[in-house]
Design a protein around this motif. Structure first.
Motif: not given
Ligand SMILES: Nc1ncnc2c1ncn2[C@@H]1O[C@H](COP(=O)(O)OP(=O)(O)OP(=O)(O)O)[C@@H](O)[C@H]1O
Length: 598
Positions: A117-129
């Motif tokens: 949740i705090e990682n910028h890259d995974t946050q981007e993926i979470l938003n897209r998914v």
């Protein structure tokens, strides 16, 4: 429901087959029938024309036209009725699919380890998914159907053409191969340009949001940044529009050149077929139907395929993100309810040589950090911004497990407590606490979702000085807060803070932490809120966190966090007496903030 694996394009079909089998099987059958329609249409039209010609030439009587007419009627009925029936079935299926996708995706999200949740890259993926799963899954399914329709209809049309004129079939195959290649390349290229444009769109959408949203309204006025931000917005918007226009033009040229090639091929083949028609090798009906079939076929093979490939590339990217999302590691028991800790008697909390660095980083935020806190004392952690105070609470509540050393509650390692027990034992109000657009009372009741106690609720509201707020609300504690619902009412920042603290008080937790929920207040107001909390919460163990020392005075003992460890510990007086102490220096530099109070 979703297994951690590499999701492939076929999963756009497999998933709906598992979730809404009846509707998906119906859609498959309709797709097959739809793909056979061009061939069927070709044959029935040929049959109709030939029969009409025979009647005209007196070779057969009028009654023989009935069957070809019935066959054409079947085709007309199918193409008219099926889309409306399909739409009804699609809507009910999509609702069910949407409900399940949303539920599963939000559950997965809730189970994620906090580091994601705090990682910028995974946050981007979470938003897209998470932004439009249904839209993407439906697009994926429809694109598969579209691809299948193209394939089956092309193959059946090719069979018809080859059975009448083998050479024409060969010509089509021969010319279609480069067309197919160009279509694939264009699809891919367009997709890459679209990705570029989307990156820019995300940026200007963000700018647009700060130009219009409610949260930035005060700062917009204060800093007057609307004009330069609008200019930046316009620049990015133009940049993205240029790319979009380029894609449009390319697609248009591709489509038109595809049509020209199609026309050319049809003309060549018509020219090849004319001698056979003339010599009676093929009938007029077959001739007209063949021209129709060839036209449809070449169109399929060129630009229709291009847009299918474009969608394919785009949707493949969505599945890549989806696969990464589903494979993200989960926190064990992340979704369990807090355990009932009524009978637990808290005695002590200890950090024993705890060292920690955030995943993917090299710097130790805590280094050999040790302290012992006892139940009968109230503590305050102080330290400059970024000293590591919040990190201590994150480790304590189990957001991160990858630390060295030991954290002990009542002498027992927190790794030996269940996550439900930890949830029950510890409550924190963070700096960026949530403001729920729920009823006033529900904003407090969710502090303990296993037990509702109206009396306790009323007492807390009163103790936290929120009675007047409740009186001012149209439906009292049943009024919806925030800006989302009709009739909802927004309350002030300070009132939200007291509401968030009430939520903590309503929980049954044994270790209660205020991690600067008052950061937005001025130092004096912060001290007042902390003081109020101390009075209301006097029978329970509390930890206060702040970088402003006015609030620290309410604690019995102060711990100074500096460079990842506890540099000083003691009462206000003890720390002030330390020569060259961090605390006393901080105190001196902040003194003016509290001139009326300290
Ligand atoms: N998720 C993260 N990934 C990497 N570094 C982080 C992360 N969260 C915090 N940090 C870094 O850890 C350090 C300590 O942060 P922490 O939030 O614990 O400080 P703090 O003492 O609570 O500060 P403040 O008073 O500003 O709230 C900071 O340098 C911060 O940049």
């Amino acid at each position: 429901m979703f297994k951690p694996k590499e999701y492939k394009t076929l999963d756009y079909l497999i998933l709906p087959l598992r979730i809404i089998p009846a509707q998906t099987i119906y859609a498959i059958l309709i797709t097959i029938l739809n793909s056979l329609i061009p061939a069927y249409q070709t044959l029935v039209i040929a049959n109709f024309i030939n029969t009409a010609m025979d009647i005209f030439n007196g070779k057969t009587d009028y009654s023989s036209i009935y069957l070809p007419i019935v066959l054409i009627m079947c085709f007309v009925m199918f193409t008219n009725l099926v889309p409306s029936i399909t739409q009804i079935i699609d809507t009910s299926g999509q609702n069910k699919l949407n409900a399940i996708l949303k539920k599963e995706i939000s559950l997965k999200h809730a189970r994620l380890e906090y580091k994601h949740i705090e990682n910028h890259d995974t946050q981007e993926i979470l938003n897209r998914v998470c932004s439009d799963p249904l839209g993407n899954f439906m697009a994926g399914l429809n694109n598969l159907f579209r691809g299948a329709t193209l394939l089956i209809s092309s193959f059946s049309l090719l069979m018809i053409v080859m059975s009448s004129t083998f050479i024409s079939g060969l010509i089509i195959i021969f010319i279609s191969v480069p067309l197919f290649y160009i279509a694939m390349k264009t699809g891919k290229k367009n997709y890459e340009m679209e990705v570029e444009s989307q990156k820019i769109q995300r940026k200007y959408n963000y700018l647009s949001s700060i130009l219009t949203n409610r949260d930035s309204a005060e700062e917009r006025k204060l800093f007057s940044y609307s004009t330069p931000i609008s200019e930046k917005f316009a620049k990015l918007y133009n940049e993205s529009s240029k790319i979009e226009t380029k894609i449009e033009i390319k697609s248009y040229i591709n489509m038109k050149s595809g049509s020209m090639v199609t026309l050319l091929i049809v003309i060549i083949i018509v020219a090849l077929l004319l001698p056979s028609l003339h010599s009676g090798g093929i009938s007029l009906g077959v001739f007209i139907a063949l021209v129709n079939a060839i036209y449809g076929l070449v169109q399929n093979m060129s630009w229709q395929l291009s847009s299918t490939m474009y969608e394919y590339a785009r949707l493949k990217e969505y599945l890549n993100d989806f696969s990464i999302f589903i494979k993200l590691s989960e926190k064990k028991d992340a979704c369990v309810l807090p355990a009932d800790v009524d009978s637990f008697v808290f005695k002590s909390l200890e950090f024993r040589k705890v060292s920690f660095k955030y995943p993917g980083t090299e710097r130790y935020i805590l280094k050999d950090c040790s302290f012992v806190l006892n139940h009968n004392t109230n503590y305050c952690f102080v330290g400059v911004n970024g000293a590591g105070k919040t990190t201590i609470t994150k480790l304590l509540v189990g957001m991160y497990d990858e630390f060295e050393g030991e954290i002990l509650i009542n002498g027992k390692n927190i790794r030996d407590y269940t996550f439900a027990e930890i949830k029950g034992l510890i409550s924190v109000v963070y700096q960026d606490f949530a403001k729920y657009s729920l009823k006033f009372k529900d904003n407090i009741l969710i502090g303990n979702i296993i037990k509702t106690d109206e009396e306790k609720l009323v007492n807390i509201v009163s103790e936290m000085g929120l009675d007047d707020v409740v009186k001012s609300l149209e439906f009292g504690m049943d009024t919806y807060l925030g800006k989302v619902k009709e009739n909802s009412k927004d309350i002030s920042g300070g009132q939200w803070q007291r509401l968030a603290i009430s939520r903590l008080l309503y929980s049954n937790s044994k270790i209660n932490i205020l991690d600067e929920p008052t950061a937005a207040l001025d130092p004096l107001a912060e001290s007042n809120v902390y003081e109020l909390f101390r009075q209301v919460n006097k029978d329970r163990f509390s930890i206060y966190i702040t970088h402003r020392l006015g609030a620290a005075k309410i604690a019995d003992e102060i711990l100074v966090v500096n460079e990842g460890y506890i540099a000083e510990q003691g009462s206000h007086e003890q720390l002030m007496s330390l020569e060259n102490g961090i605390y006393s220096k901080m105190f001196a530099s902040q003194k003016s903030w509290y001139e009326t109070d300290i």
